[in-house]
Write a protein that holds these residues in place. Structure first.
Motif, PDB file in Angstrom:
ATOM      1  N   SER A 152      19.525  43.635  36.843  1.00  0.00           N
ATOM      2  CA  SER A 152      20.483  44.251  37.762  1.00  0.00           C
ATOM      3  C   SER A 152      21.003  43.294  38.829  1.00  0.00           C
ATOM      4  N   SER A 153      20.296  42.177  39.077  1.00  0.00           N
ATOM      5  CA  SER A 153      20.719  41.230  40.113  1.00  0.00           C
ATOM      6  C   SER A 153      21.398  39.991  39.534  1.00  0.00           C
ATOM      7  N   LEU A 154      21.502  39.899  38.213  1.00  0.00           N
ATOM      8  CA  LEU A 154      22.030  38.688  37.583  1.00  0.00           C
ATOM      9  C   LEU A 154      23.498  38.474  37.949  1.00  0.00           C
ATOM     10  N   ARG A 155      23.801  37.282  38.454  1.00  0.00           N
ATOM     11  CA  ARG A 155      25.172  36.946  38.840  1.00  0.00           C
ATOM     12  C   ARG A 155      25.788  35.905  37.918  1.00  0.00           C
ATOM     13  N   GLU A 156      24.957  35.057  37.317  1.00  0.00           N
ATOM     14  CA  GLU A 156      25.494  33.997  36.464  1.00  0.00           C
ATOM     15  C   GLU A 156      24.756  33.973  35.127  1.00  0.00           C
ATOM     16  N   LEU A 157      25.515  34.057  34.037  1.00  0.00           N
ATOM     17  CA  LEU A 157      24.961  34.025  32.686  1.00  0.00           C
ATOM     18  C   LEU A 157      25.696  32.967  31.879  1.00  0.00           C
ATOM     19  N   GLY A 158      24.934  32.006  31.355  1.00  0.00           N
ATOM     20  CA  GLY A 158      25.523  30.943  30.557  1.00  0.00           C
ATOM     21  C   GLY A 158      25.168  31.071  29.088  1.00  0.00           C
ATOM     22  N   LEU A 159      26.180  31.268  28.237  1.00  0.00           N
ATOM     23  CA  LEU A 159      26.001  31.347  26.784  1.00  0.00           C
ATOM     24  C   LEU A 159      26.972  30.398  26.085  1.00  0.00           C
ATOM     25  N   GLU A 160      27.334  29.336  26.759  1.00  0.00           N
ATOM     26  CA  GLU A 160      28.332  28.412  26.238  1.00  0.00           C
ATOM     27  C   GLU A 160      27.749  27.463  25.185  1.00  0.00           C
ATOM     28  N   ARG A 161      28.632  27.049  24.266  1.00  0.00           N
ATOM     29  CA  ARG A 161      28.295  26.053  23.233  1.00  0.00           C
ATOM     30  C   ARG A 161      27.047  26.446  22.418  1.00  0.00           C
ATOM     31  N   ASN A 162      27.015  27.691  22.002  1.00  0.00           N
ATOM     32  CA  ASN A 162      25.976  28.173  21.098  1.00  0.00           C
ATOM     33  C   ASN A 162      26.580  28.417  19.722  1.00  0.00           C
ATOM     34  N   GLY A 163      25.897  29.188  18.887  1.00  0.00           N
ATOM     35  CA  GLY A 163      26.400  29.477  17.552  1.00  0.00           C
ATOM     36  C   GLY A 163      26.846  30.913  17.401  1.00  0.00           C
ATOM     37  N   LEU A 164      27.360  31.514  18.462  1.00  0.00           N
ATOM     38  CA  LEU A 164      27.725  32.926  18.462  1.00  0.00           C
ATOM     39  C   LEU A 164      29.106  33.136  17.849  1.00  0.00           C
ATOM     40  N   SER A 165      29.184  34.007  16.839  1.00  0.00           N
ATOM     41  CA  SER A 165      30.468  34.391  16.262  1.00  0.00           C
ATOM     42  C   SER A 165      30.918  35.755  16.783  1.00  0.00           C
ATOM     43  N   ASP A 166      29.975  36.539  17.277  1.00  0.00           N
ATOM     44  CA  ASP A 166      30.293  37.810  17.927  1.00  0.00           C
ATOM     45  C   ASP A 166      29.166  38.150  18.892  1.00  0.00           C
ATOM     46  N   GLY A 170      27.332  45.895  24.387  1.00  0.00           N
ATOM     47  CA  GLY A 170      26.222  46.590  25.020  1.00  0.00           C
ATOM     48  C   GLY A 170      25.268  45.662  25.745  1.00  0.00           C
ATOM     49  N   ALA A 171      25.237  44.381  25.355  1.00  0.00           N
ATOM     50  CA  ALA A 171      24.372  43.417  26.032  1.00  0.00           C
ATOM     51  C   ALA A 171      24.911  43.042  27.406  1.00  0.00           C
ATOM     52  N   LEU A 172      26.225  43.185  27.619  1.00  0.00           N
ATOM     53  CA  LEU A 172      26.844  42.790  28.882  1.00  0.00           C
ATOM     54  C   LEU A 172      27.027  43.949  29.848  1.00  0.00           C
ATOM     55  N   GLU A 173      27.145  45.148  29.324  1.00  0.00           N
ATOM     56  CA  GLU A 173      27.450  46.300  30.172  1.00  0.00           C
ATOM     57  C   GLU A 173      26.420  46.579  31.264  1.00  0.00           C
ATOM     58  N   PRO A 174      25.099  46.326  31.062  1.00  0.00           N
ATOM     59  CA  PRO A 174      24.135  46.601  32.149  1.00  0.00           C
ATOM     60  C   PRO A 174      24.209  45.612  33.310  1.00  0.00           C
ATOM     61  N   LEU A 175      24.965  44.519  33.171  1.00  0.00           N
ATOM     62  CA  LEU A 175      24.973  43.467  34.184  1.00  0.00           C
ATOM     63  C   LEU A 175      25.961  43.817  35.290  1.00  0.00           C
ATOM     64  N   ALA A 176      25.545  44.725  36.164  1.00  0.00           N
ATOM     65  CA  ALA A 176      26.436  45.242  37.210  1.00  0.00           C
ATOM     66  C   ALA A 176      26.791  44.190  38.254  1.00  0.00           C
TER      67      ALA A 176
END
Length: 292
Positions: A152-166, A170-176
């Motif tokens: 609930s307190s997360l302000r910065e999330l880094g998922l850059e330069r990975n192998g994600l195609s999608d 629902g994983a992002l919606e809880p990050l208020a």
């Protein structure tokens, strides 16, 4: 009486000094510039050294070969605020390993490892976490739909330069409290599975440091890559009438359930009719015997 008190004071002093020395013991091959910092960066470590001071707050373990984190790690070091595990050999995270109800962890860097998946529940109790960096994991291709639940307190999330195609929205919606989201450098595919994420990114484009221009996806027909800035929701209009795998499974399961229910109902009805017929025949036989 006084000798007993003196003896007790001596024992307590020894215990206190022992605990104090244990609390400030610096692991071999590491540096401890102060009582709250342990720097084990670039020491060619293959596992976590230890023990660390119990009151450690900053733990630097970058640029090693560490491949595993004990499941009770944060239980032992509840004062830990800053944990840097960049550029190691971590391939998986067991749910709950970096999550405890009493965790004070604010900064966690797991970038440049060999992670393949971020399962649901990985950070479930880390409500104090503000910065989470998971970038530069080239084999990271799956993020659980509840991977970031409870942050609930997360302000910065880094998922850059990975192998994600999608990525499941629902994983992002809880990050208020999310303010910065890095997704550039992933092999996104402009498929129907990407449509919901595209709509979410369009609505929250202010959280993307590189904007929609810095994100690209692969077109399904010719395999060309285009920036998301040239796309719109109309680009995914053909996906509005499509069903996902979950939808297909629900339809199939519903069909099977209806068929089974119909068979059972037919069997029950046939059995009931058969019973009434037998009862009716039995009554007629009794009447005929009475007439005779």
């Amino acid at each position: 009486m006084y000798p007993c008190i003196t003896r007790l004071q001596t024992i307590l002093a020894l215990l206190y000094s022992t605990m104090l020395s244990r609390g400030h013991t610096c692991p071999s091959r590491c540096l401890c510039p102060d009582h709250h910092t342990v720097d084990c960066s670039g020491r060619a470590l293959t596992h976590l050294p230890g023990p660390f001071p119990l009151n450690v707050r900053r733990l630097l373990l970058a640029n090693n070969w560490i491949s595993w984190i004990p499941s009770d790690f944060l239980l032992l070091y509840s004062d830990l605020v800053y944990l840097d595990l960049r550029n190691n050999s971590l391939s998986q995270l067991e749910p709950g390993t970096l999550s405890t109800p009493f965790s004070r962890l604010v900064f966690l860097d797991l970038g440049s490892n060999n992670l393949t998946e971020i399962p649901s529940g990985s950070f479930g109790e880390s409500r104090s976490l503000i910065k989470l960096r998971l970038g530069d994991n080239p084999y990271l291709s799956a993020v659980g739909p509840h991977a970031f639940q409870g942050l609930s307190s997360l302000r910065e999330l880094g998922l850059e330069r990975n192998g994600l195609s999608d990525l499941d929205v629902g994983a992002l919606e809880p990050l208020a409290s999310l303010r910065t989201l890095r997704l550039e450098g992933n092999p996104w595919e402009c498929s129907c599975r990407f449509a919901k994420l595209f709509a979410w990114l369009t609505e929250h484009r202010d959280k993307l440091p590189t904007g929609m221009e810095g994100l690209e996806c692969t077109l399904p027909l010719d395999g060309g890559r285009v920036p998301l800035s040239v796309l719109s929701e109309e680009s995914f209009r053909e996906c509005r009438g499509t069903l996902s795998l979950a939808d297909y499974l629900i339809v199939i399961f519903s069909g099977i359930s209806v068929s089974v229910a119909a068979i059972l109902a037919s069997f029950f009805l046939a059995s009931t009719v058969h019973c009434f017929q037998r009862i009716s025949k039995g009554g007629k036989s009794d009447e005929e015997e009475g007439n005779d």
